[in-house]
Design a protein around this motif. Structure first.
Motif, PDB file in Angstrom:
ATOM      1  N   SER A   1     -85.956 -21.979  68.470  1.00 17.50           N
ATOM      2  CA  SER A   1     -86.147 -22.698  69.575  1.00 17.50           C
ATOM      3  C   SER A   1     -84.524 -22.531  70.597  1.00 17.50           C
ATOM      4  CB  SER A   1     -86.248 -24.340  69.267  1.00 17.50           C
ATOM      5  OG  SER A   1     -84.922 -24.974  68.747  1.00 17.50           O
ATOM      6  N   LYS A   2     -83.709 -22.268  70.230  1.00 20.77           N
ATOM      7  CA  LYS A   2     -82.760 -21.870  70.796  1.00 20.77           C
ATOM      8  C   LYS A   2     -82.567 -20.476  71.743  1.00 20.77           C
ATOM      9  CE  LYS A   2     -79.147 -23.450  67.178  1.00 20.77           C
ATOM     10  NZ  LYS A   2     -78.006 -23.033  66.382  1.00 20.77           N
ATOM     11  N   GLY A   3     -83.704 -19.993  71.680  1.00 25.60           N
ATOM     12  CA  GLY A   3     -84.089 -18.714  72.462  1.00 25.60           C
ATOM     13  C   GLY A   3     -83.314 -17.368  71.558  1.00 25.60           C
ATOM     14  N   PRO A   4     -83.505 -16.315  72.369  1.00 22.89           N
ATOM     15  CA  PRO A   4     -83.138 -15.045  71.772  1.00 22.89           C
ATOM     16  C   PRO A   4     -81.631 -14.785  71.807  1.00 22.89           C
ATOM     17  CG  PRO A   4     -83.687 -14.577  74.068  1.00 22.89           C
ATOM     18  CD  PRO A   4     -84.340 -16.163  73.604  1.00 22.89           C
ATOM     19  N   LEU A   5     -81.172 -13.912  70.963  1.00 23.02           N
ATOM     20  CA  LEU A   5     -79.638 -13.678  70.834  1.00 23.02           C
ATOM     21  C   LEU A   5     -79.313 -12.788  72.117  1.00 23.02           C
ATOM     22  CD1 LEU A   5     -78.972 -12.821  67.164  1.00 23.02           C
ATOM     23  CD2 LEU A   5     -78.807 -15.282  68.312  1.00 23.02           C
ATOM     24  N   THR A   6     -78.044 -13.076  72.849  1.00 22.85           N
ATOM     25  CA  THR A   6     -77.509 -12.221  74.035  1.00 22.85           C
ATOM     26  C   THR A   6     -76.748 -10.994  73.353  1.00 22.85           C
ATOM     27  OG1 THR A   6     -77.611 -14.143  75.316  1.00 22.85           O
ATOM     28  CG2 THR A   6     -76.432 -12.196  76.273  1.00 22.85           C
ATOM     29  N   THR A   7     -77.032  -9.986  73.709  1.00 25.87           N
ATOM     30  CA  THR A   7     -76.203  -8.569  73.334  1.00 25.87           C
ATOM     31  C   THR A   7     -75.427  -8.117  74.528  1.00 25.87           C
ATOM     32  OG1 THR A   7     -77.789  -7.107  74.094  1.00 25.87           O
ATOM     33  CG2 THR A   7     -78.257  -8.139  71.811  1.00 25.87           C
ATOM     34  N   LEU A   8     -74.608  -7.196  74.153  1.00 27.65           N
ATOM     35  CA  LEU A   8     -73.637  -6.649  75.083  1.00 27.65           C
ATOM     36  C   LEU A   8     -74.329  -5.907  76.117  1.00 27.65           C
ATOM     37  CD1 LEU A   8     -70.587  -6.152  75.768  1.00 27.65           C
ATOM     38  CD2 LEU A   8     -70.575  -3.940  74.385  1.00 27.65           C
ATOM     39  N   CYS A   9     -75.560  -5.406  75.915  1.00 21.98           N
ATOM     40  CA  CYS A   9     -76.185  -4.443  76.671  1.00 21.98           C
ATOM     41  C   CYS A   9     -76.573  -5.544  78.054  1.00 21.98           C
ATOM     42  CB  CYS A   9     -77.554  -4.076  76.151  1.00 21.98           C
ATOM     43  SG  CYS A   9     -78.694  -3.037  76.904  1.00 21.98           S
TER      44      CYS A   9
END
Length: 255
Positions: free
Chosen positions: A104-112
Motif C-alpha cells: 500500500s506504500k506504493g512502488p520503490l523509487t529508483t535512481l532511474c
C-alpha cells in the motif's frame, strides 16, 4: 601555536568533516571485496552510476552476480545506464525490511526516476512477498515478476545495502522502444464492441463545435464546409430570393 597553524588545522578539520558527510561509502571499494560481482561493479563504474551512488547517503543496490546479465552487455551504454540505475533503490532496505514491505506504500523509487527520462513507471519497482520470499519487477504494466531477492551481500546500516537478485530487472521499453500509453497507434483498429478513450478536443475544435447554429466549420484542407443546419438555412434563403424575383416578375407583367 601560531594563529596560522591554528587556522590550517581548523580548515583541515572542516574539509574532513565535509568529506565524511558527503560520501558515506564507496560502492566500488565495497564490491571489490566480492569477486562474484566483478562484472556488476565494472558496469557501475563504466556507466557512471557508481559516482551517483557515492554522492548519496541512503541507498539499496540490487546486484547481479557474474553471468547473470543476459544481453545487457550488448546494449548501448546509455541503455545500460538506465537498466543498471533501476537496480538502485533510493532508500535503505535489507532482506528483513523488504519481507515486511507493505504494497500500500506504493512502488520503490529508483535512481532511474531521477534522470527525467523514465516513462510509464519505468523508474519504479513493484514488490511482492510470497511464502517469505521477495520478488521484484518493473512497475510498468505487464512487466514480468521473476527476479527474486536471494541474500544480502553487504550492508552499512542505514546508509547502504547491497542485495543479490536472481535475474536482471528490465523495464519494458527501457531501450526507448516504448510508446506513451496515450499515443494513438497509426492504423490501429479498435476491437469490435470496444470504445477507445475519449480524446480531448483542441481549443479551435471546441470553439467550432460550440459555435452558433448555422455557421460553417473549416475543413482540414482549408476549404469551408457547411453544417447540415447551415445548408438548410442556405436553401431557405435561396427559396425566399426566388419568391421575391417571381413576385416582381408578376407585378411587371400586370403593367
Amino acid at each position: 601555536m601560531s594563529p596560522s597553524t591554528s587556522a590550517l588545522i581548523l580548515v583541515s578539520a572542516v574539509l574532513l568533516l565535509s568529506s565524511a558527510t558527503t560520501s558515506a561509502f564507496n560502492v566500488t571499494l565495497i564490491l571489490e571485496k566480492y569477486p562474484d560481482y566483478t562484472e556488476f561493479n565494472n558496469l557501475l563504474s563504466k556507466t557512471g552510476v557508481a559516482d551517483e551512488i557515492n554522492r548519496r547517503n541512503t541507498i539499496t543496490i540490487l546486484a547481479l552476480s557474474n553471468g547473470r546479465f543476459g544481453d545487457i552487455s550488448s546494449k548501448k551504454e546509455d541503455v545500460q545506464k538506465r537498466i543498471i540505475s533501476t537496480h538502485v533503490v533510493l532508500d535503505y532496505y535489507d532482506v528483513a525490511k523488504l519481507k515486511q514491505y507493505n504494497t500500500s506504500k506504493g512502488p520503490l523509487t529508483t535512481l532511474c526516476q531521477t534522470y527525467g527520462q523514465a516513462k510509464q513507471q519505468q523508474g519504479f519497482l513493484n514488490v511482492v512477498v510470497k511464502d517469505s520470499e521477495v520478488f521484484l519487477s518493473s512497475a510498468v504494466k505487464g512487466a514480468s515478476m521473476d527476479s527474486k531477492v536471494e541474500s544480502s551481500v553487504a550492508s552499512q546500516p542505514y546508509n547502504i545495502s547491497i542485495l543479490s537478485i536472481s535475474s536482471p530487472i528490465i523495464a519494458p521499453g527501457i531501450d526507448g522502444a516504448l510508446s506513451p500509453a496515450s499515443a494513438k497507434q497509426p492504423n490501429a483498429a479498435a476491437p469490435a464492441g470496444s470504445e477507445g478513450p475519449a480524446v480531448a478536443e483542441g481549443p479551435k475544435q471546441e470553439e467550432a463545435a460550440a459555435g452558433p447554429e448555422g455557421e460553417g466549420t473549416s475543413a482540414a484542407d482549408g476549404s469551408s464546409e457547411l453544417s447540415p443546419n447551415a445548408n438548410s438555412a442556405a436553401v431557405k434563403q435561396a427559396m425566399s430570393g426566388f419568391g421575391l424575383i417571381a413576385a416582381v416578375a408578376s407585378l411587371v407583367a400586370g403593367f
